[in-house]
Design a protein around this motif. Structure first.
Motif, mmCIF file in Angstrom:
data_model
loop_
_atom_site.group_PDB
_atom_site.id
_atom_site.type_symbol
_atom_site.label_atom_id
_atom_site.label_comp_id
_atom_site.label_asym_id
_atom_site.label_seq_id
_atom_site.Cartn_x
_atom_site.Cartn_y
_atom_site.Cartn_z
ATOM 1 N N GLY A 20 0.790 -1.219 0.000
ATOM 2 C CA GLY A 20 0.000 0.000 0.000
ATOM 3 C C GLY A 20 0.825 1.273 0.000
ATOM 4 O O GLY A 20 0.270 2.374 0.007
ATOM 5 N N TYR A 21 2.147 1.126 -0.033
ATOM 6 C CA TYR A 21 3.038 2.282 0.057
ATOM 7 C C TYR A 21 3.002 3.161 -1.193
ATOM 8 O O TYR A 21 3.071 4.376 -1.115
ATOM 9 C CB TYR A 21 4.464 1.784 0.310
ATOM 10 C CG TYR A 21 5.547 2.812 0.116
ATOM 11 C CD1 TYR A 21 5.746 3.830 1.040
ATOM 12 C CD2 TYR A 21 6.381 2.769 -1.005
ATOM 13 C CE1 TYR A 21 6.741 4.774 0.858
ATOM 14 C CE2 TYR A 21 7.375 3.704 -1.196
ATOM 15 C CZ TYR A 21 7.563 4.699 -0.256
ATOM 16 O OH TYR A 21 8.545 5.630 -0.448
ATOM 17 N N ASP A 24 -2.181 5.182 -2.717
ATOM 18 C CA ASP A 24 -3.376 4.953 -1.901
ATOM 19 C C ASP A 24 -4.588 5.081 -2.825
ATOM 20 O O ASP A 24 -5.222 6.133 -2.915
ATOM 21 C CB ASP A 24 -3.432 5.989 -0.778
ATOM 22 C CG ASP A 24 -4.606 5.778 0.160
ATOM 23 O OD1 ASP A 24 -5.467 4.932 -0.141
ATOM 24 O OD2 ASP A 24 -4.672 6.468 1.195
ATOM 25 N N LYS A 27 -8.010 6.464 -1.676
ATOM 26 C CA LYS A 27 -7.994 7.926 -1.571
ATOM 27 C C LYS A 27 -8.111 8.567 -2.955
ATOM 28 O O LYS A 27 -8.839 9.556 -3.140
ATOM 29 C CB LYS A 27 -6.706 8.388 -0.894
ATOM 30 C CG LYS A 27 -6.550 9.894 -0.802
ATOM 31 C CD LYS A 27 -5.194 10.254 -0.220
ATOM 32 C CE LYS A 27 -4.939 11.750 -0.296
ATOM 33 N NZ LYS A 27 -3.570 12.094 0.163
ATOM 34 N N ASP A 136 -0.807 11.588 -5.531
ATOM 35 C CA ASP A 136 -0.734 10.745 -4.341
ATOM 36 C C ASP A 136 0.666 10.203 -4.105
ATOM 37 O O ASP A 136 1.022 9.880 -2.979
ATOM 38 C CB ASP A 136 -1.723 9.588 -4.453
ATOM 39 C CG ASP A 136 -1.772 8.756 -3.181
ATOM 40 O OD1 ASP A 136 -2.331 9.255 -2.180
ATOM 41 O OD2 ASP A 136 -1.221 7.648 -3.172
ATOM 42 N N ARG A 143 3.571 8.184 4.215
ATOM 43 C CA ARG A 143 3.282 6.775 4.436
ATOM 44 C C ARG A 143 4.531 6.026 4.878
ATOM 45 O O ARG A 143 4.486 5.155 5.745
ATOM 46 C CB ARG A 143 2.701 6.137 3.169
ATOM 47 C CG ARG A 143 1.285 6.598 2.847
ATOM 48 C CD ARG A 143 0.655 5.721 1.788
ATOM 49 N NE ARG A 143 1.240 5.906 0.476
ATOM 50 C CZ ARG A 143 0.862 6.828 -0.403
ATOM 51 N NH1 ARG A 143 -0.093 7.680 -0.088
ATOM 52 N NH2 ARG A 143 1.427 6.917 -1.592
#
Length: 286
Positions: A20-21, A24, A27, A136, A143
């Motif tokens: 998930g780094y 996102d 989002k 993002d 993150r």
């Protein structure tokens, strides 16, 4: 048995990025969905033969489409500054502060009209999703800052501890003092400094103050961190019932290995990811 610093440092990782780094996506989809209707209205301009007239007409009928324009320029704000030989302008996109003609000029000079009228893109919704994905990526630093914390917490839980029962996240010195009536003045400069630990683990015999970090690249901050934790280690050693534990990793430490080694020599409870994988927490937190 005394640990070998060089062997320990050699086991440091170059990255701890998880799946998930990188982006996102939830989002990204939420942000695009918030302007989906407006983007679909603007889609009617794609391939227009007279885009300036069509844009003015569209803006007159649907002024709310303005709020999605900053995203088309990869700007996450409701206002955009621009200047030319005629002057400087601060365009508002939540509520118009200039004439429709001026906003048409903005669209022309920023290149958005060309993007839309020449059919360079087929769908503004898809385009905006791509822009949001790019924006993002800037959040990776934030993150990344939490990756080591999250990793350490997973191992704390795996060791059998329960959050807000016998381990606690982001706890200040005064909170530790109030909760367990322990004197931590040695590490708080007689109460003048308010430090926060990433985690605190409480067992029947001991309170453990935990710091976590990961450095994938070097920099002056690493030397400062190593020195400050060396001081914290020595101060903590004078307190009965309290132990300082530091979990750190990252190839960035190779540029500050001498400072790290100095801390390693005085802090018995300094560990890396490999140590956690080998079950060090069940040995330390007793």
């Amino acid at each position: 048995m005394k640990r070998d610093f060089s062997a320990w440092l050699a086991s440091f990782r170059s990255s701890i990025a998880d799946y998930g780094y990188y982006v996102d996506f939830p989002k990204v989809f939420r942000n695009v969905d918030a302007v989906k209707v407006e983007l679909n209205i603007l889609n009617s301009l794609i391939g227009s033969k007279d885009i300036e007239a069509d844009f003015k007409s569209l803006l007159t009928r649907y002024p709310e489409v303005m709020k999605c324009i900053p995203l088309l320029l990869a700007v996450r704000a409701n206002e955009i500054y621009a200047m030319d030989e005629d002057g400087a302008y601060l365009y508002q996109f939540d509520k118009a502060n200039y004439s429709i003609e001026q906003y048409a000029l903005f669209m022309r000079k920023t290149g958005l009209f060309e993007l839309i009228e020449k059919h360079i893109i087929g769908n503004l919704l898809d385009y905006a999703t791509g822009v949001e994905t790019g924006l993002d990526s800037n959040g990776r630093k934030n993150r990344g800052g939490h990756l080591m914390e999250n990793l350490v917490e997973r191992f704390i839980v795996k060791a059998g501890f329960e959050r807000d029962v016998n381990y606690f996240k982001e706890m200040y010195i005064h909170e530790i003092v109030d909760k367990w009536n322990i004197d931590l003045s040695a590490i708080s400069n007689q109460g003048k400094m308010e430090k926060r630990f990433d985690y605190v683990v409480k067992t029947d015999k001991m309170i453990y103050g935990i710091e976590t970090n990961f450095y994938g690249s070097g920099g002056s901050k690493l030397n400062e961190t190593a020195r400050s934790y060396k001081t914290l280690a020595m101060e903590s050693d004078t307190i009965d019932g309290f132990t300082f534990v530091w979990f750190t990793d990252g190839k960035g430490w190779t540029s500050a290995k001498h400072n790290l080694e100095e801390t390693f020599d005085v802090l018995p409870h300094i560990y890396n990811i490999k140590d956690m994988e080998q079950g060090i927490m069940t040995e330390v937190f007793i």
